[in-house]
Structures are given as structure tokens and as C-alpha cells.
Design an enzyme around this catalytic site. Structure first.
Site, mmCIF file in Angstrom:
data_model
loop_
_atom_site.group_PDB
_atom_site.id
_atom_site.type_symbol
_atom_site.label_atom_id
_atom_site.label_comp_id
_atom_site.label_asym_id
_atom_site.label_seq_id
_atom_site.Cartn_x
_atom_site.Cartn_y
_atom_site.Cartn_z
ATOM 1 N N LEU A 10 13.109 -16.707 -0.429
ATOM 2 C CA LEU A 10 13.649 -15.748 -1.406
ATOM 3 C C LEU A 10 13.076 -14.342 -1.208
ATOM 4 C CD1 LEU A 10 13.630 -17.866 -4.708
ATOM 5 C CD2 LEU A 10 15.537 -17.433 -3.148
ATOM 6 N N ILE A 35 8.364 -20.761 -3.587
ATOM 7 C CA ILE A 35 7.489 -21.243 -4.659
ATOM 8 C C ILE A 35 8.233 -21.314 -5.996
ATOM 9 C CG2 ILE A 35 6.574 -18.918 -5.165
ATOM 10 C CD1 ILE A 35 4.221 -21.833 -5.009
ATOM 11 N N TYR A 141 -4.880 -7.583 5.015
ATOM 12 C CA TYR A 141 -3.578 -7.938 5.609
ATOM 13 C C TYR A 141 -3.676 -7.922 7.139
ATOM 14 C CZ TYR A 141 1.526 -7.434 6.342
ATOM 15 O OH TYR A 141 2.832 -7.598 6.711
ATOM 16 N N LYS A 145 -3.235 -10.854 9.855
ATOM 17 C CA LYS A 145 -2.221 -10.799 10.913
ATOM 18 C C LYS A 145 -2.846 -11.032 12.295
ATOM 19 C CE LYS A 145 1.470 -10.316 8.473
ATOM 20 N NZ LYS A 145 2.295 -11.525 8.276
HETATM 21 N N1 SER Z 1 5.912 -3.734 5.590
HETATM 22 C C1 SER Z 1 4.605 -4.282 5.660
HETATM 23 C C2 SER Z 1 3.700 -3.684 4.638
HETATM 24 O O1 SER Z 1 3.881 -2.523 4.352
HETATM 25 C C3 SER Z 1 4.008 -4.046 7.013
HETATM 26 O O2 SER Z 1 4.147 -5.139 7.792
HETATM 27 O O3 SER Z 1 2.825 -4.331 4.174
#
Ligand code: SER
Length: 319
Positions: A10, A35, A141, A145
Site C-alpha cells: 500500500l 500491515i 536510513y 540501506k
Molecule cells: N525518497 C527517499 C527519502 O527521501 C530516498 O530514498 O527518504
């Protein structure tokens, strides 16, 4: 890909990818999971199941029950949210990926998961960032990654899992808005331009980031998954980009369609510092050479389409 399990169906990518794959591979062959459930096209146009990706057994049982040969693992927190809730991000982004990889290993599935321009950091060269280069991100983040890219490589080399991935730039679409990303301004600006003819950007002038229109991103996922494995020298997370711009350039492009459009700036230090740590432009040459990546939309073509589609959408809502 014959039968596919999609997690995070979603979300911004999942909601369009699921529908596109149902068109190509048949609605019953694309098992959408998330979820939560909504009355969306994704939930209504084919099989849909509730799945918490951090539940290892649930993920395995779901993939087994539906006898899938491919897992497209999209459920994750984006950069700005991950910075606010780093432990949750680690738990969800890494826990979910390990569970998807384990299911893929045990059930012999192909696996796709997106990486990001966020996998680069402040010490990465900023212009035409190559495929193979230093990656020392300073965001949670980014840590997720890079770890994810390494895990995908590990599962490929150690266990032979057919892992594939793309380092996506900011993705722009008129269907499902992103949530909690640093590049989200480049989506919000179109909605606000149509609604209020003005936008206050949380990203500063002169901040360049790579971007891509969603139809190109969806095509890139499908083409990479269908690519001949023997041609892939890089097993996961190819640099892919369609354009790079700063807030002033996207505002100028919108102004060509809406001359009254006004842009203001109120810079958010958290998201600005994330953006400052990312490249200005990444080099997609390896993706072009190894599996024929190409993007159809530049800033001008994307803006024409975004404004048209958002206007149609607002007419439908008010009709
Ligand atoms: N669009 C994503 C973000 O801004 C980058 O991978 O977190």
C-alpha cells in the site's frame, strides 16, 4: 516472475507496482501484503493479506502458502522518519529485510528490495557518483540501506539467492504520496501548486538531488527482475536516476504552467542536513550497460504529466 509476494504493497511504490504487475502477470499471481488493509485498488483488485514483515514465521508462511517464486520487499521507513525513530527503523528496515531474505533462501525465490541515494554519505563524491564508490552514510536510513545492500550480496554469494536491487532517487507520483522522506518536497510541491498556487519548501535553494517519475521506477523494477542473470555483474542496488534538480528549478518548471505560482522557503534543518549528505547526481551507466535501464521522463515531461493527472484527480474528487 510468475507468482510474486509484495510487502508494503500500500506504500508509494507498492501501490503502483502491484497494479502494473497484475496487468502483466495476472491479478491472482500478485499477492499484495501490508500491515493494514484499506479499500484501495491494490486491496480490491487481487489477493491481499495482512503481513507484519518483522514476524519471521508469518513472512515465511505467507510466501509458502501462496507458492511464490519472487518476493518484492518494499516495507520500510523512509529517511526523515528513520532519523526521528532510529531504533524502530533498524528493527523494521533490517528485521524485515532479513526475514524476506531468509524466506527467499528457504523457498528458492528471487528477491527485489530497493536501496536509495541515501546509501551514500558526506564523504561520497557528489557529482556523477559512480556505482562503486565509498559509502559512509551518516543517517540511520543510510546505515540500513548500506547494510541491506551488503546483506543482499551476502545472500547471493553465500546461498545463491537471486537478489536484485536499485538505488532509487526521490520518486515522484500522483497516485500514493510518500511519507517521511527527504525528497517528498518534490511531490508535495505539485499538490500544493494545484491547490493553493504556492508552496513552502523545507529544502533550500541550490540543493540538488536525483529524482525519477514513478512510471520509470516501476519499469526499472520489472526490467531488472526480468533481466538475464548472467549479464548482471552487480548483484544488487544499481544506481538509477532520471533527472537532478534543486527546488528553484522545479518551481520554475511549475511556473511555466501556473504563472501565479509562488515558492517560499522555510528550511527544516533535519531534512536539509540529510539532503546535504546525499549526492547531487548519480551515474546510472552500470544499470544501462548490464540490463538496459532507461528513463522516459525528464523534469519537463514529468511536470506536464503530474499537473495533468493531479488536475484530473481533483476534478474526479470534486465531481
Ligand atoms: N525518497 C527517499 C527519502 O527521501 C530516498 O530514498 O527518504
Amino acid at each position: 516472475m510468475k507468482k510474486v509476494l509484495v510487502t508494503g504493497a500500500l506504500g508509494q511504490i507498492g501501490s503502483e507496482l502491484t497494479l502494473k504487475m497484475r496487468e502483466i502477470y495476472g491479478a491472482d499471481n500478485i499477492i499484495a501484503t501490508d500491515i493494514r488493509k484499506t479499500d484501495s485498488d491494490v486491496a480490491l483488485s487481487g489477493p491481499f493479506e495482512i503481513l507484519d514483515v518483522t514476524d519471521e514465521k508469518a513472512m515465511f508462511n505467507m510466501a509458502k502458502k501462496h507458492e511464490v517464486d519472487t518476493i518484492i520487499h518494499l516495507a520500510a521507513l523512509l529517511s526523515a522518519t528513520a532519523e526521528k525513530k532510529p531504533l524502530l527503523a533498524w528493527h523494521l528496515n533490517m528485521g524485515g529485510l532479513v526475514n524476506a531474505l531468509e524466506s527467499a533462501r528457504e523457498l528458492d525465490c528471487q528477491l527485489f528490495t530497493p536501496s536509495s541515494i541515501g546509501a551514500f554519505g558526506p564523504t561520497t563524491p557528489k557529482d556523477w557518483t559512480p556505482q562503486d564508490i565509498i559509502q559512509r552514510p551518516n543517517t540511520m536510513y543510510g546505515v540500513n540501506k548500506v547494510s541491506g545492500e551488503l546483506l543482499c550480496d551476502y545472500y547471493h554469494h553465500k546461498f545463491g539467492v537471486d537478489t536484485r536491487g536499485l538505488r532509487f532517487p526521490g520518486l515522484i507520483s500522483y497516485v500514493t504520496p510518500p511519507g517521511g522522506g527527504t525528497t517528498d518536497y518534490a511531490v508535495e510541491i505539485y499538490y500544493e501548486a494545484i491547490k493553493n498556487k504556492r508552496y513552502t519548501s523545507y529544502i533550500d535553494k541550490g540543493t540538488y538531488m536525483d529524482m525519477m517519475y514513478m512510471p520509470d521506477a516501476i519499469a526499472a523494477i520489472i526490467n531488472l527482475m526480468e533481466a538475464d542473470a548472467s549479464k548482471l555483474k552487480h548483484r544488487n542496488s544499481f544506481n538509477v536516476s532520471a533527472m537532478s534538480f534543486d527546488p528553484e528549478q522545479i518551481a520554475a518548471e511549475i511556473k511555466r504552467h501556473i504563472p501565479e505560482f509562488v515558492m517560499n522557503y522555510e528550511v527544516d534543518p533535519v531534512r536539509q542536513s540529510i539532503a546535504d549528505s546525499w549526492p547531487n547526481t548519480i551515474d546510472s551507466t552500470c544499470a544501462k550497460e548490464e540490463w538496459g535501464f532507461k528513463a522516459e521522463y525528464d523534469l519537463e515531461k514529468m511536470t506536464n504529466d503530474m499537473l495533468l493527472k493531479l488536475r484530473l484527480k481533483s476534478l474526479l474528487v470534486t465531481a
